[in-house]
Design an enzyme around this catalytic site. Structure first.
Site, PDB file in Angstrom:
ATOM      1  N   SER A   1       0.848  -1.193   0.000  1.00 22.64           N
ATOM      2  CA  SER A   1       0.000   0.000   0.000  1.00 22.64           C
ATOM      3  C   SER A   1       0.882   1.241   0.000  1.00 22.64           C
ATOM      4  O   SER A   1       1.867   1.305   0.745  1.00 22.64           O
ATOM      5  CB  SER A   1      -0.854   0.052   1.269  1.00 22.64           C
ATOM      6  OG  SER A   1      -1.567  -1.134   1.437  1.00 22.64           O
TER       7      SER A   1
ATOM      8  N   GLU B   1      -9.024  -3.811   2.698  1.00 21.00           N
ATOM      9  CA  GLU B   1      -7.810  -4.351   2.090  1.00 21.00           C
ATOM     10  C   GLU B   1      -7.003  -5.014   3.208  1.00 21.00           C
ATOM     11  O   GLU B   1      -6.343  -4.340   3.994  1.00 21.00           O
ATOM     12  CB  GLU B   1      -6.995  -3.236   1.433  1.00 21.00           C
ATOM     13  CG  GLU B   1      -5.937  -3.780   0.500  1.00 21.00           C
ATOM     14  CD  GLU B   1      -5.575  -2.763  -0.565  1.00 21.00           C
ATOM     15  OE1 GLU B   1      -6.237  -2.739  -1.626  1.00 21.00           O
ATOM     16  OE2 GLU B   1      -4.673  -1.957  -0.304  1.00 21.00           O
TER      17      GLU B   1
HETATM   18  C1  LIG Z   1      -3.001  -5.104  -1.451  1.00 18.69           C
HETATM   19  C2  LIG Z   1      -1.840  -5.452  -0.531  1.00 18.69           C
HETATM   20  C3  LIG Z   1      -1.206  -4.447   0.167  1.00 18.69           C
HETATM   21  C4  LIG Z   1      -0.155  -4.748   1.013  1.00 18.69           C
HETATM   22  N1  LIG Z   1       0.444  -3.732   1.695  1.00 18.69           N
HETATM   23  C5  LIG Z   1       1.459  -3.991   2.522  1.00 18.69           C
HETATM   24  C6  LIG Z   1       2.073  -2.937   3.246  1.00 18.69           C
HETATM   25  O1  LIG Z   1       1.687  -1.760   3.149  1.00 18.69           O
HETATM   26  N2  LIG Z   1       3.096  -3.244   4.074  1.00 18.69           N
HETATM   27  C7  LIG Z   1       3.543  -4.543   4.225  1.00 18.69           C
HETATM   28  O2  LIG Z   1       4.502  -4.756   4.975  1.00 18.69           O
HETATM   29  N3  LIG Z   1       2.971  -5.549   3.547  1.00 18.69           N
HETATM   30  C8  LIG Z   1       1.967  -5.317   2.689  1.00 18.69           C
HETATM   31  N4  LIG Z   1       1.386  -6.347   1.982  1.00 18.69           N
HETATM   32  C9  LIG Z   1       1.970  -7.700   2.109  1.00 18.69           C
HETATM   33  C10 LIG Z   1       3.117  -7.893   1.070  1.00 18.69           C
HETATM   34  O3  LIG Z   1       2.563  -7.903  -0.231  1.00 18.69           O
HETATM   35  C11 LIG Z   1       3.874  -9.201   1.246  1.00 18.69           C
HETATM   36  O4  LIG Z   1       2.949 -10.252   1.226  1.00 18.69           O
HETATM   37  C12 LIG Z   1       4.701  -9.277   2.516  1.00 18.69           C
HETATM   38  O5  LIG Z   1       5.657  -8.249   2.549  1.00 18.69           O
HETATM   39  C13 LIG Z   1       5.425 -10.627   2.584  1.00 18.69           C
HETATM   40  O6  LIG Z   1       6.175 -10.786   1.431  1.00 18.69           O
HETATM   41  P1  LIG Z   1       7.618 -11.469   1.491  1.00 18.69           P
HETATM   42  O7  LIG Z   1       8.144 -11.591   0.112  1.00 18.69           O
HETATM   43  O8  LIG Z   1       8.461 -10.791   2.502  1.00 18.69           O
HETATM   44  O9  LIG Z   1       7.273 -12.892   2.081  1.00 18.69           O
HETATM   45  P2  LIG Z   1       7.392 -14.285   1.289  1.00 18.69           P
HETATM   46  O10 LIG Z   1       8.809 -14.674   1.152  1.00 18.69           O
HETATM   47  O11 LIG Z   1       6.567 -14.210   0.064  1.00 18.69           O
HETATM   48  O12 LIG Z   1       6.725 -15.225   2.337  1.00 18.69           O
HETATM   49  C14 LIG Z   1       5.322 -15.216   2.498  1.00 18.69           C
HETATM   50  C15 LIG Z   1       4.887 -16.639   2.710  1.00 18.69           C
HETATM   51  O13 LIG Z   1       5.429 -17.098   3.929  1.00 18.69           O
HETATM   52  C16 LIG Z   1       4.534 -18.000   4.527  1.00 18.69           C
HETATM   53  N5  LIG Z   1       4.214 -17.542   5.875  1.00 18.69           N
HETATM   54  C17 LIG Z   1       4.006 -16.265   6.266  1.00 18.69           C
HETATM   55  N6  LIG Z   1       3.767 -16.211   7.589  1.00 18.69           N
HETATM   56  C18 LIG Z   1       3.816 -17.485   8.025  1.00 18.69           C
HETATM   57  C19 LIG Z   1       3.661 -18.102   9.295  1.00 18.69           C
HETATM   58  N7  LIG Z   1       3.385 -17.366  10.386  1.00 18.69           N
HETATM   59  N8  LIG Z   1       3.770 -19.437   9.374  1.00 18.69           N
HETATM   60  C20 LIG Z   1       4.057 -20.179   8.288  1.00 18.69           C
HETATM   61  N9  LIG Z   1       4.218 -19.673   7.061  1.00 18.69           N
HETATM   62  C21 LIG Z   1       4.109 -18.345   6.940  1.00 18.69           C
HETATM   63  C22 LIG Z   1       3.284 -18.035   3.661  1.00 18.69           C
HETATM   64  O14 LIG Z   1       3.397 -19.157   2.801  1.00 18.69           O
HETATM   65  C23 LIG Z   1       3.385 -16.775   2.864  1.00 18.69           C
HETATM   66  O15 LIG Z   1       2.766 -16.872   1.622  1.00 18.69           O
HETATM   67  C24 LIG Z   1       0.308  -6.081   1.152  1.00 18.69           C
HETATM   68  C25 LIG Z   1      -0.349  -7.092   0.453  1.00 18.69           C
HETATM   69  C26 LIG Z   1      -1.400  -6.796  -0.379  1.00 18.69           C
HETATM   70  C27 LIG Z   1      -2.074  -7.910  -1.117  1.00 18.69           C
END
Ligand SMILES: Cc1cc2nc3c(=O)[nH]c(=O)nc-3n(C[C@H](O)[C@H](O)[C@H](O)COP(=O)(O)OP(=O)(O)OC[C@H]3O[C@@H](n4cnc5c(N)ncnc54)[C@H](O)[C@@H]3O)c2cc1C
Length: 392
Positions: free
Chosen positions: A173, A390
C-alpha cells in the site's frame, strides 16, 4: 539486470539531488552553500540525476555511506482550515459505486517495471517494540509513475525463487499522498514490515523475501516497481465526508496518505472539512507507526480528527483480556454504527487478514439494537462503495 530505459528520461536528467553522506571528510566537493548540516559527521553533496550512480560508486570507494537522498527543491508547507464535524444521520446506503475511470492503473507492468532509486529507508518501530517496520521512499522522477491515495504498487525483489524463476512481485500500500513525501509529485513511499516467522516444522526463523529485501535496502539502490494498482481504497472526493479508518500494523499505510492529504498538505481542489477517525491496533506503544505525526494532527484538529489506539500488550479490554482493535470497535460500536449510517460516511479496514470478523461482530450487535441485520446492511454499503477493505 533490470531494463533501465525508464531511468534515462531527459527531464529527470536536469534534476539535482542532495546526498547526505557519513564516513567521509569534508572536501572541495561538499555542498556547503545551502545544505542544513544535520549531524557533525554528515556531509552533503549535490549531484545531477545523470551522475547519481557514478557519484554513489565514488562515495563507496572512499569509504562513505549515503544515509539519505533528497531532491534539492523540497516540498510544501502544511495547513488545513478548521471547521465543524459530522452532520445529521442519513438513510440506508443507496448510491451506486463510483467507477473511478480516471484513476491511474498499471502504468508499469512486471515485464517492464519502473526502476526507481531508494531515497530513504528508516525504522518506524521504537525501542521496546517488536519487529521491524520501515518507511521507504523511492524517486519517481525518471518516469511516468503517478498514483492517488489508497492505491498500491508492486515491488519485484531481485533474484530467483526455489524453482529458479524470477521472484514474483509483492504488493505494498502506498503510504504517501499523490504529491509524495517531498511534495513535488516525484516520490512514492511505503511502510513495510519485515515478515519473520518460525517454520512450522523445523522451527527455524524464516524471513520473507521481498519484505526483507526492502527493509534492508540501501539508500541509493535501484528497485523495480510496478503499478499503481487498486481502486478499493480510494478516498471519496467529498471534502465533508466522514472517514472511518481501522488499521492494524502496516495497515496504517493508506491512512497515512489520507491523513497527510487531509491535514498536512494544502490543495486548491481539496480542503478537508469533514471528520476522520482512526482506530489503530498495535502490540506496544513503541509499535505505533507515525505516532508523533498522528498525535500532532489530533492535537491540531480536534474537531476533525479522532485518534483511538488499541494497544494489545499494554491495554485491557472490558473483560480483562488483551485490547485488540475489535475490542475498541465494540466499545465505540453505537457511535460507529450511527456514523456508518450517514450517507457521507466511508469506512476503511486495512491490515491483518482476519481483523474484519471481530469488527463485524461488534457492529452486528450495535445494528441489531435497531433491528438491522449487519451483514445485509454491509452488503448495501459495499454496493454503494462506502465499505472498503484491504487485508493481507
Ligand atoms: C493489497 C496489498 C497491500 C499490502 N500492503 C502492505 C504494506 O503496506 N506493508 C507490508 O509490509 N505488507 C503489505 N502487503 C503484504 C506484502 O505484499 C507481502 O505479502 C509481505 O511483505 C510478505 O512478502 P515477502 O516476500 O516478505 O514474504 P514471502 O517470502 O513471500 O513469504 C510469504 C509466505 O510465507 C509463509 N508464511 C508467512 N507467515 C507465516 C507463518 N506465520 N507461518 C508459516 N508460514 C508463513 C506463507 O506461505 C506466505 O505466503 C500487502 C499485500 C497486499 C495484497
Amino acid at each position: 539486470m533490470y531494463n533501465s530505459s525508464a531511468a534515462d528520461s531527459s527531464s529527470a536528467g536536469s534534476r539535482l539531488f542532495r546526498y547526505e553522506v557519513t564516513g567521509l571528510r569534508q572536501n572541495a566537493e561538499t555542498d556547503r552553500m545551502d545544505a542544513p548540516i544535520r549531524s557533525s559527521s554528515s556531509i552533503f553533496i549535490t549531484v545531477p540525476y545523470s551522475r547519481m550512480n557514478e557519484e554513489m560508486r565514488r562515495i563507496t570507494r572512499m569509504g562513505g555511506k549515503i544515509v539519505r537522498i533528497e531532491p534539492v527543491e523540497l516540498g510544501k508547507a502544511s495547513s488545513v482550515p478548521p471547521q465543524p464535524a459530522p452532520a445529521a444521520p442519513a438513510a440506508a446506503p443507496a448510491k451506486a459505486k463510483a467507477k473511478h475511470a480516471d484513476v491511474p492503473v498499471n502504468i508499469y507492468r512486471p515485464n517492464n517495471p519502473y526502476i526507481g532509486k531508494c531515497l530513504s529507508n528508516y525504522e518506524l518501530v521504537r525501542e521496546g517494540g517488536i519487529g521491524t517496520v520501515r518507511h521507504l521512499t523511492f524517486d519517481l522522477s525518471a518516469g511516468d509513475l503517478h498514483y492517488v491515495e489508497g492505491q498500491s504498487i508492486g515491488i519485484i525483489p531481485p533474484g530467483t525463487d526455489a524453482q529458479g524463476k524470477p521472484h514474483k512481485l509483492r504488493l505494498y500500500s502506498i503510504a504517501s499522498t499523490r504529491h509524495g513525501d517531498n511534495g513535488d509529485d516525484k516520490t512514492v513511499s511505503l511502510c513495510v514490515r519485515q515478515l519473520e516467522y518460525k517454520h512450522p516444522e523445523t522451527g527455524e526463523t524464516v524471513y520473507g523475501v521481498c519484505s526483507t529485501y526492502l527493509c534492508n535496502l540501501e539508500v541509493g539502490a535501484d528497485v523495480a516497481i510496478t503499478g499503481p494498482v487498486g481502486k478499493e481504497m480510494l478516498l471519496p472526493d467529498d471534502p465533508n465526508a466522514t472517514v472511518i479508518m481501522m488499521a492494524t500494523g502496516t495497515g496504517i499505510a493508506p491512512f497515512r496518505a489520507y491523513l497527510w492529504r487531509m491535514f498536512k498538505e494544502t490543495h486548491a481542489d481539496y480542503k478537508f472539512n469533514g471528520f476522520a477517525w482512526l482506530i489503530f491496533g498495535i502490540p506496544f506503544t513503541a509499535n505505533i507507526l507515525y505516532k508523533d505525526d498522528l498525535e500532532a494532527i489530533a492535537a491540531q484538529y480536534p474537531d476533525h480528527f479522532q485518534l483511538t489506539y488499541a494497544i494489545s500488550r499494554e491495554q485491557q479490554n472490558a473483560t480483562g483480556g488483551k485490547m485488540y482493535i475489535q475490542d475498541r470497535v465494540a466499545e465505540q460500536a453505537d457511535r460507529l454504527w450511527e456514523l456508518i449510517q450517514q450517507e457521507k460516511t466511508h469506512t476503511y479496514i486495512c491490515g491483518l487478514k482476519g481483523m474484519e470478523d471481530g469488527i463485524d461482530k461488534a457492529l452486528s450487535e450495535a445494528a441489531a439494537k435497531q433491528g438491522v441485520t449487519w451483514s445485509d446492511y454491509q452488503k448495501d454499503l459495499k454496493r454503494a462503495g462506502r465499505w472498503h477493505v484491504e487485508t493481507y
